[in-house]
Design an enzyme around this catalytic site. Structure first.
Site, PDB file in Angstrom:
ATOM      1  N   GLU A  37      -4.092  13.890   1.826  1.00 40.50           N
ATOM      2  CA  GLU A  37      -5.528  14.003   1.501  1.00 40.50           C
ATOM      3  C   GLU A  37      -6.406  13.885   2.754  1.00 40.50           C
ATOM      4  OE1 GLU A  37      -6.566  10.729  -1.103  1.00 40.50           O
ATOM      5  OE2 GLU A  37      -5.876   9.226   0.320  1.00 40.50           O
ATOM      6  N   GLN A  87       0.470   8.933  -8.428  1.00 39.84           N
ATOM      7  CA  GLN A  87       1.328   8.386  -7.363  1.00 39.84           C
ATOM      8  C   GLN A  87       1.368   6.870  -7.364  1.00 39.84           C
ATOM      9  OE1 GLN A  87       0.434  11.029  -3.573  1.00 39.84           O
ATOM     10  NE2 GLN A  87      -1.206  11.147  -5.066  1.00 39.84           N
ATOM     11  N   MET A 123      -1.777  11.300  -1.604  1.00 33.46           N
ATOM     12  CA  MET A 123      -2.680  10.277  -1.060  1.00 33.46           C
ATOM     13  C   MET A 123      -2.203   9.820   0.324  1.00 33.46           C
ATOM     14  SD  MET A 123      -3.704   7.907  -4.275  1.00 33.46           S
ATOM     15  CE  MET A 123      -5.093   8.326  -5.322  1.00 33.46           C
ATOM     16  N   ARG A 156      -1.156  28.013  -5.641  1.00 33.57           N
ATOM     17  CA  ARG A 156      -1.992  27.102  -6.442  1.00 33.57           C
ATOM     18  C   ARG A 156      -1.969  25.692  -5.844  1.00 33.57           C
ATOM     19  NH1 ARG A 156      -2.281  29.734 -11.587  1.00 33.57           N
ATOM     20  NH2 ARG A 156      -2.053  31.912 -10.984  1.00 33.57           N
ATOM     21  N   ARG A 191       5.631  31.796  -6.928  1.00 38.11           N
ATOM     22  CA  ARG A 191       4.295  31.271  -6.625  1.00 38.11           C
ATOM     23  C   ARG A 191       4.418  30.077  -5.681  1.00 38.11           C
ATOM     24  NH1 ARG A 191       1.335  29.807 -11.910  1.00 38.11           N
ATOM     25  NH2 ARG A 191       0.872  32.037 -11.905  1.00 38.11           N
ATOM     26  N   THR A 230       0.842  -1.193   0.000  1.00 36.61           N
ATOM     27  CA  THR A 230       0.000   0.000   0.000  1.00 36.61           C
ATOM     28  C   THR A 230       0.874   1.238   0.000  1.00 36.61           C
ATOM     29  OG1 THR A 230      -1.491   1.418   1.272  1.00 36.61           O
ATOM     30  CG2 THR A 230      -0.340  -0.224   2.545  1.00 36.61           C
ATOM     31  N   ILE A 231       0.547   2.166  -0.877  1.00 39.21           N
ATOM     32  CA  ILE A 231       1.318   3.416  -0.878  1.00 39.21           C
ATOM     33  C   ILE A 231       1.028   4.215   0.388  1.00 39.21           C
ATOM     34  CG2 ILE A 231       1.344   3.535  -3.409  1.00 39.21           C
ATOM     35  CD1 ILE A 231      -0.586   6.005  -3.078  1.00 39.21           C
ATOM     36  N   ASP A 232       0.000   3.820   1.135  1.00 39.23           N
ATOM     37  CA  ASP A 232      -0.315   4.531   2.388  1.00 39.23           C
ATOM     38  C   ASP A 232       0.656   4.150   3.507  1.00 39.23           C
ATOM     39  OD1 ASP A 232      -2.435   5.294   0.839  1.00 39.23           O
ATOM     40  OD2 ASP A 232      -3.895   4.008   1.844  1.00 39.23           O
TER      41      ASP A 232
HETATM   42  O1  F6P Z   1      -5.051   2.971  -0.365  1.00 44.80           O
HETATM   43  C1  F6P Z   1      -4.388   3.471  -1.467  1.00 44.80           C
HETATM   44  C2  F6P Z   1      -5.079   4.688  -2.006  1.00 44.80           C
HETATM   45  O2  F6P Z   1      -4.349   5.169  -3.110  1.00 44.80           O
HETATM   46  C3  F6P Z   1      -5.299   5.805  -0.986  1.00 44.80           C
HETATM   47  O3  F6P Z   1      -4.158   6.552  -0.733  1.00 44.80           O
HETATM   48  C4  F6P Z   1      -6.415   6.574  -1.632  1.00 44.80           C
HETATM   49  O4  F6P Z   1      -7.160   7.315  -0.703  1.00 44.80           O
HETATM   50  C5  F6P Z   1      -7.240   5.486  -2.239  1.00 44.80           C
HETATM   51  O5  F6P Z   1      -6.379   4.383  -2.443  1.00 44.80           O
HETATM   52  C6  F6P Z   1      -7.881   5.847  -3.550  1.00 44.80           C
HETATM   53  O6  F6P Z   1      -8.654   4.772  -3.945  1.00 44.80           O
HETATM   54  P1  F6P Z   1      -9.274   4.612  -5.391  1.00 44.80           P
HETATM   55  O7  F6P Z   1      -8.155   4.314  -6.348  1.00 44.80           O
HETATM   56  O8  F6P Z   1     -10.200   3.460  -5.253  1.00 44.80           O
HETATM   57  O9  F6P Z   1      -9.936   5.900  -5.728  1.00 44.80           O
END
Ligand code: F6P
Length: 351
Positions: free
Chosen positions: A225, A277, A172, A269, A165, A128-130
């Protein structure tokens, strides 16, 4: 004795899945096992999706490729009538003796319940990238995502410098700030906002103005996010939830950028990096970790160590229990790693 194993990838795709699939296949073949690739995560064990027969040729090049050749889905068999039994029946029909599930908290949460409640022989690989799974110091995809964010911010600096800027870059990570914090450090961000510590909008503005007055023409802010100002709700793009109960996050960067423009009176911005990502080739580290995790998962299956997960722990590749991995979300330890006044990574690490 095992004869046939299967492998599946569930949840969001990310770089590192294909190297793990390749490694599982190669290791299993070397131990005389047949390997079946299940399509679209748990969905492929519920519907009659044609499985793939994996051999040395079919996985030969895939470790350089992003995404997953098996495809993925966010399917929760426990939210479907007779879902777990359908999984077990399909495994039986396909003569699958044991399973490698590659995924994050959701996919491995299902694996854990299938193992505990139905004795399904399964071993997990963390991805998981999380970076929010417990019981492992690394989840596949994480470093590749950090690299994308870092390179994107490097590119943004061209405009930031040329136009004086500021930018708010939304990354994510869902409810964990690991991706924001690590990529913010790598990219030299001036402020990093994470879900674990709701921020004070006035303090953000104060810090930006102080930078400007201190001859820094622009600020680069990374916001997760799932981060939110104290007293406000998390930003969402849709209130509908997926089968694991997750809401779709997004917009935190947009709102913050607008607030900064209006209150610090500077050009600012937002940039939402989104699924970029999760795209592209796996980093060298993700290829290597996919390789190691794949080997360990196969060894665990053959040794009958079901209900476990490949893990990187204290620098060693090892096995941990799935129950430990999914017990609680691994979030940033703010006391140790986060400066709650400067909204930055801590500048002292030994204390
Ligand atoms: O769990 C990985 C993830 O990329 C989160 O960082 C993100 O909130 C979510 O998945 C986005 O999910 P989906 O690709 O289903 O929109």
């Amino acid at each position: 004795m095992l004869k046939t194993i299967a492998v599946l990838t569930g949840g969001g795709d990310c770089p590192g899945l294909n190297p793990a699939i390749k490694s599982v296949t190669q290791k299993a073949l070397s131990m005389g096992l047949k390997v079946i690739g299940i399509r679209s995560g748990w969905q492929g064990l519920i519907d009659d999706l044609n499985p793939l027969h994996l051999d040395a040729k079919s996985v030969h090049h895939i470790d350089r490729e992003g995404g997953t050749i098996l495809q993925s889905s966010r399917t929760n068999p426990f939210k479907m009538k007779d879902g777990p039994n359908a999984v077990i029946k399909r495994m039986h029909d396909l003569n699958i003796d044991a399973l490698v599930a590659i995924g994050g908290e959701d996919t491995l949460g299902v694996a854990h319940r299938l193992y505990c409640d139905f004795k399904v022989p399964v071993v997990g690989i963390p991805k998981t990238i999380d970076g929010d799974l417990s019981a492992t110091d690394y989840c596949l995809g994480f470093e590749s995502a950090v690299t994308v964010v870092t390179e994107s911010i490097d590119r943004l600096r061209s405009t930031a410098q040329s136009h004086e800027r500021s930018f708010v870059v939304e990354v994510m990570g869902r409810h964990a700030g690991h991706l924001a914090l690590k990529s913010g450090i790598s990219a030299g961000a001036d402020m990093i906002l994470i879900p674990e510590y709701p921020f004070d909008l006035d303090q953000v503005v104060k810090l930006i103005i102080a930078r400007k007055n201190n001859t820094h023409p622009y600020s680069m802010i990374v916001i997760a996010e799932g981060a939110r100002p104290a007293g406000s709700d998390i930003s969402v793009t849709s209130k509908t939830t997926d089968s694991f109960g997750h809401i779709r996050l997004g917009g935190a960067g947009f709102h913050l950028s607008e607030y900064i423009e209006n209150h610090a009176h500077i050009d600012c911005r937002p940039l939402i990096l989104g699924h970029l990502q999760r795209g592209g080739s796996p980093s060298a580290f993700d290829r290597r970790m996919g390789h190691h995790f794949g080997i360990v998962a196969c060894e665990a299956l053959v040794a009958g160590k079901f209900g476990t997960m490949a893990s990187l722990s204290e620098g060693r590749i090892t096995l941990k229990s799935l129950s430990e991995a999914v017990k609680e979300l691994h979030v940033v330890d703010t006391k140790k790693y986060y400066d709650t006044e400067l909204y930055q990574a801590k500048s002292s690490l030994l204390s």
